[in-house]
Design a protein around this motif. Structure first.
Motif, PDB file in Angstrom:
ATOM      1  N   ASN A 167       0.824  -1.214   0.000  1.00  0.00           N
ATOM      2  CA  ASN A 167       0.000   0.000   0.000  1.00  0.00           C
ATOM      3  C   ASN A 167       0.859   1.264   0.000  1.00  0.00           C
ATOM      4  OD1 ASN A 167      -2.328  -1.572   0.064  1.00  0.00           O
ATOM      5  ND2 ASN A 167      -2.393  -1.599   2.310  1.00  0.00           N
ATOM      6  N   GLY A 168       1.926   1.222   0.759  1.00  0.00           N
ATOM      7  CA  GLY A 168       2.824   2.369   0.792  1.00  0.00           C
ATOM      8  C   GLY A 168       3.505   2.606  -0.537  1.00  0.00           C
ATOM      9  N   GLY A 244       3.925   2.304   4.544  1.00  0.00           N
ATOM     10  CA  GLY A 244       2.790   1.402   4.323  1.00  0.00           C
ATOM     11  C   GLY A 244       2.650   0.386   5.435  1.00  0.00           C
ATOM     12  N   VAL A 254      -2.290   5.905   4.564  1.00  0.00           N
ATOM     13  CA  VAL A 254      -0.875   6.211   4.350  1.00  0.00           C
ATOM     14  C   VAL A 254      -0.620   7.711   4.426  1.00  0.00           C
ATOM     15  CG1 VAL A 254       1.015   6.107   2.680  1.00  0.00           C
ATOM     16  CG2 VAL A 254      -0.501   4.144   2.968  1.00  0.00           C
TER      17      VAL A 254
END
Length: 505
Positions: A167-168, A244, A254
């Protein structure tokens, strides 16, 4: 310019354009901004050393709220993002332990003696790395420039295996198109590129002046720019994969964790490191990497001042100091003393003010006048001829267009936009008062003022009408088409210019 003329900043600008004029002012301005930059940039290395030494304990001190420096009622042992009034333990460690921060720039507080000691250690390291000149610096850089890559790759391999890292990374690589229309984004991006490559600070010109005349500068320029871009992207993956992971374990978006400025490196990432397996190892490696990266930049900018003094005032200085090592020592001591305001309890506010006006505002002005002097005054045809004599072939159409149009116009647009949309300086929730902003303007003028002063001096020294004086001031004094264009043949009366390479002819 550096390798072709075999000179440092002032001498190069002097020979390229006019004897004493606005372009020599650009050279002097470059030396001044490099000097100002070094006085506060070294503080980052003192901070890195502080965190490095605190990483060797059985626990990391920024993970707990049970310390004497913590405001227990306002402290959270986990990261809370920017949606709550609570502060993380790492934020309080940075504010209350490292900085002992006051409430504003008006409250200077006392000197942080621990940081003063570490700042002294920083300059001792820098001194022993540059005291022999480029010979010692070149050997040290082999380690300081390459070892951080091993740490970056090790951190990346570790981080991508953590939950939430994806996700990061997606947040990092996914463009936010609306941001592209914000001038501040482009100004900050340009400042980041200038800082990371060393554009405008004179370090590239100074170091390049030690190269052989026929060194392939086109190849070197491509290597530097590609390596810088690759390193920035690699560091982005390392940072945002960790962010993330933090967003995953704290169940936060984030963008609630991502931040800018020193907080990213000294608040967010230490918190990330404390949650990793084998956190002591990763913390030591990370802050050691920061130290090496800082030293790399500091070598170059400190060398600018030393080289300038040797080239412009060499005989006088050597009669007084006898040895070049003593000159380097004096320069490092001056840097150390000028760094003291940044390590007081209110030093973070001084640091932020200097960073805003010296590393952004001044740098944009200086970059434009450098590009304008080289591309429009010295001329693209002369640059092409110099490169053809160095490499045996003329530069291609891409470089010619960049020099003549794209680079000057792009820098000018960024400069105008940054002035038009300039806003009050802030640090966290603190807005700087008017008097502090005026001090910031003064900081910017310390380097910028040499450009108009140089122009005025040249126009005043020339003869004829105002128009004739302006024309003379903006005309280069070296004729590269001449069969013999040595300085003494062309009446360049500056002593430093006498070291011009005869092999260019």
């Amino acid at each position: 310019m550096g390798p072709s003329l075999d000179l440092s900043l002032i001498s190069s600008w002097l020979l390229i354009c006019a004897k004493q004029g606005p372009k020599a002012g650009v050279g002097l301005a470059t030396v001044v901004i490099a000097f100002v930059f070094s006085t506060y940039y070294s503080v980052l290395m003192a901070w890195a050393l502080y965190y490095l030494f605190n990483s060797f304990g059985t626990t990391l001190p920024w993970t707990s709220c049970n310390n004497t420096w913590n405001d227990v009622g306002n402290c959270s042992s986990g990261f809370q993002g920017n949606i709550t009034h609570m502060q993380s333990a790492s934020q309080q460690f940075f504010d209350h332990r490292l900085l002992e921060k006051t409430n504003g720039i008006s409250e200077a507080g006392g000197i942080r003696w621990e940081l003063f000691g570490l700042l002294m250690v920083t300059w001792v390291i820098v001194y022993f790395c540059i005291f022999k000149g480029v010979q010692s610096t070149g050997k040290v850089v082999y380690f300081t420039a390459t070892f951080p890559y091993f740490i970056l790759f090790a951190l990346l391999i570790n981080n991508v295996q953590l939950p939430g890292a994806k996700n990061g990374i997606l947040y990092f690589v996914t463009p936010v198109w609306s941001k592209l229309f914000e001038v501040k984004v482009w100004v900050n991006a340009a400042a980041q590129v200038f800082n990371s490559i060393g554009i405008g600070f004179g370090s590239m010109v100074t170091m390049a002046s030690y190269n052989k005349f026929n060194n392939n500068i086109v190849r070197d320029a491509l290597i530097v720019t590609v390596t810088n871009t690759f390193t920035s992207i690699l560091a982005g993956f390392v940072i945002f994969s960790a962010i993330g992971y933090m967003s995953h374990i704290h169940n936060l978006p984030v963008d609630n964790i991502a931040t800018d400025g020193p907080g990213l490196v000294f608040v967010v990432y230490p918190e990330v490191l404390s949650t990793m397996p084998a956190f002591q190892l990763w913390a030591v490696l990370f802050f050691f990497m920061l130290l090496l990266l800082g030293l790399d930049s500091q070598f170059a900018t400190a060398e600018v001042a030393v080289t300038f003094i040797k080239d412009e005032f060499g005989p006088q200085v050597m009669r007084l100091m006898k040895r070049e090592e003593l000159l380097t020592l004096v320069v490092c001591i001056v840097y150390l003393l000028l760094g003291i305001p940044h390590i007081t309890q209110g030093g973070i506010y001084v640091f932020q003010l200097m960073d805003q006006y010296a590393a952004v505002v001044s740098l944009m002005f200086l970059a434009f006048f450098e590009v304008a002097a080289v591309c429009w005054v010295f001329g693209v045809s002369r640059i092409s001829l110099m490169i053809e004599r160095m490499l045996g072939k003329a530069p291609n159409i891409y470089f010619l267009l960049c020099w003549r149009f794209f680079s000057p116009v792009l820098v000018l647009c960024i400069l105008i936009s940054s002035i038009a949309q300039h806003s009050s300086t802030k640090y966290e929730n603190f807005t700087y008062p008017l008097w502090a902003e005026l001090v910031g303007v003064g900081i910017a003028l310390v380097s910028i003022v040499w450009i108009p002063l140089g122009a005025i001096q040249e126009i005043y020294n020339n003869k004829g009408s105002l128009l004739q004086r302006l024309k003379t001031a903006s005309t280069p004094t070296i004729d590269l088409d001449a069969e013999d264009w040595l300085p003494e043949k062309q009446n360049l009366d500056n002593p430093a210019s006498e070291t011009l390479l005869t092999s260019v002819a």
